[in-house]
Write an enzyme that holds these catalytic residues in place. Structure first.
Site, PDB file in Angstrom:
ATOM      1  CD  GLU A   1      -1.541  -8.064   3.611  1.00 53.39           C
ATOM      2  OE1 GLU A   1      -1.322  -9.297   3.664  1.00 53.39           O
ATOM      3  OE2 GLU A   1      -0.696  -7.225   3.253  1.00 53.39           O
TER       4      GLU A   1
ATOM      5  CB  CYS B   1      -3.870   1.053   2.671  1.00 51.24           C
ATOM      6  SG  CYS B   1      -3.494   0.420   1.047  1.00 51.24           S
TER       7      CYS B   1
ATOM      8  CD  GLU C   1      -1.387   4.689   3.755  1.00 51.63           C
ATOM      9  OE1 GLU C   1      -1.843   3.540   3.983  1.00 51.63           O
ATOM     10  OE2 GLU C   1      -0.381   4.886   3.070  1.00 51.63           O
TER      11      GLU C   1
ATOM     12  CB  CYS D   1      -1.721   2.955  -2.636  1.00 52.96           C
ATOM     13  SG  CYS D   1      -3.411   2.857  -1.998  1.00 52.96           S
TER      14      CYS D   1
HETATM   15  N1  THU Z   1      -0.072  -0.738   2.235  1.00 52.40           N
HETATM   16  C1  THU Z   1      -0.508   0.187   3.141  1.00 52.40           C
HETATM   17  O1  THU Z   1      -1.163  -0.148   4.134  1.00 52.40           O
HETATM   18  N2  THU Z   1      -0.192   1.478   2.922  1.00 52.40           N
HETATM   19  C2  THU Z   1       0.615   1.925   1.928  1.00 52.40           C
HETATM   20  O2  THU Z   1       0.882   3.106   1.856  1.00 52.40           O
HETATM   21  C3  THU Z   1       1.126   0.989   0.932  1.00 52.40           C
HETATM   22  C4  THU Z   1       0.653  -0.404   1.035  1.00 52.40           C
HETATM   23  C5  THU Z   1      -0.330  -2.157   2.508  1.00 52.40           C
HETATM   24  C6  THU Z   1      -1.334  -2.844   1.644  1.00 52.40           C
HETATM   25  C7  THU Z   1      -0.888  -4.284   1.740  1.00 52.40           C
HETATM   26  O3  THU Z   1      -1.439  -4.859   2.912  1.00 52.40           O
HETATM   27  C8  THU Z   1       0.622  -4.200   1.927  1.00 52.40           C
HETATM   28  O4  THU Z   1       0.878  -2.874   2.349  1.00 52.40           O
HETATM   29  C9  THU Z   1       1.426  -4.506   0.671  1.00 52.40           C
HETATM   30  O5  THU Z   1       0.970  -3.756  -0.398  1.00 52.40           O
END
Ligand code: THU
Length: 133
Positions: free
Chosen positions: A44, A53, A55, A86
Site C-alpha cells: 500500500e 495488489c 496478484e 480486483c
Molecule cells: N487487495 C489485493 O491485494 N488483492 C485483492 O484481490 C483485493 C484487494 C488489496 C489492495 C489493498 O491493499 C487491500 O487489499 C484492500 O483493498
C-alpha cells in the site's frame, strides 16, 4: 503444484504484506507450466491509488524472474469470504494467460476455483490492437 503446498507458501508469505491503511493482507502465488512460481503481497501507499495488489505484484515478480507461461494463481486472504481479484488484476493476469486458473483460499483454508476467462469475459487484449498501431 499441490494446493496444500501452495497454501503453506502463501501463509509463509502473507506476513510480508504492507497494508498499514487497510489492515487487509493478501498473498498471491503465480505458478508456471513447469512448476516454477513467484509470490507477491499487497503493497500500500499513503497515496492510496498507488497501492499494488498481491496478484499484480506476484505476476510482475514471475515475469521479472524470467518465467513464462503462467497457468495458475493461488490467492490467500484470511477472511471468511473468498477474496477474488480486483478488475485491474484480472486484466493484468489476462495479459499473460486469459485461461489461467484462479484458486482462492479463505481463512478457514477452504478453497474455490475459477477460470480467469469466467471472471473477465470478453476482455481487451493485444488482439484488439492488431493493425491499429
Ligand atoms: N487487495 C489485493 O491485494 N488483492 C485483492 O484481490 C483485493 C484487494 C488489496 C489492495 C489493498 O491493499 C487491500 O487489499 C484492500 O483493498
Amino acid at each position: 503444484m499441490r494446493k496444500i503446498e501452495a497454501l503453506q507458501v502463501l501463509k509463509n508469505t502473507i506476513g510480508k504484506a504492507y497494508c498499514p491503511y487497510s489492515g487487509f493482507p493478501v498473498a498471491a502465488l503465480v505458478e508456471g507450466e513447469n512448476g516454477e512460481y513467484a509470490t507477491g503481497v499487497n503493497v500500500e501507499n499513503s497515496s492510496f491509488g498507488l497501492t499494488i495488489c498481491a496478484e499484480r505484484s506476484a505476476m510482475f515478480n514471475f515475469i521479472i524472474n524470467g518465467y513464462k507461461n503462467p497457468i495458475r494463481v493461488f490467492l490467500y486472504a484470511p477472511t471468511e469470504e473468498f477474496t477474488t481479484p480486483c478488475g485491474a488484476c484480472r486484466q493484468v493476469l489476462s495479459e499473460f494467460n486469459p485461461n489461467m486458473e484462479i484458486v482462492i483460499f479463505n481463512k478457514e483454508e477452504d478453497f474455490k476455483t475459477f477460470k480467469l476467462s469466467t471472471l473477465l469475459p470478453e476482455c481487451f487484449s493485444g488482439e484488439n490492437l492488431k493493425g491499429k498501431l
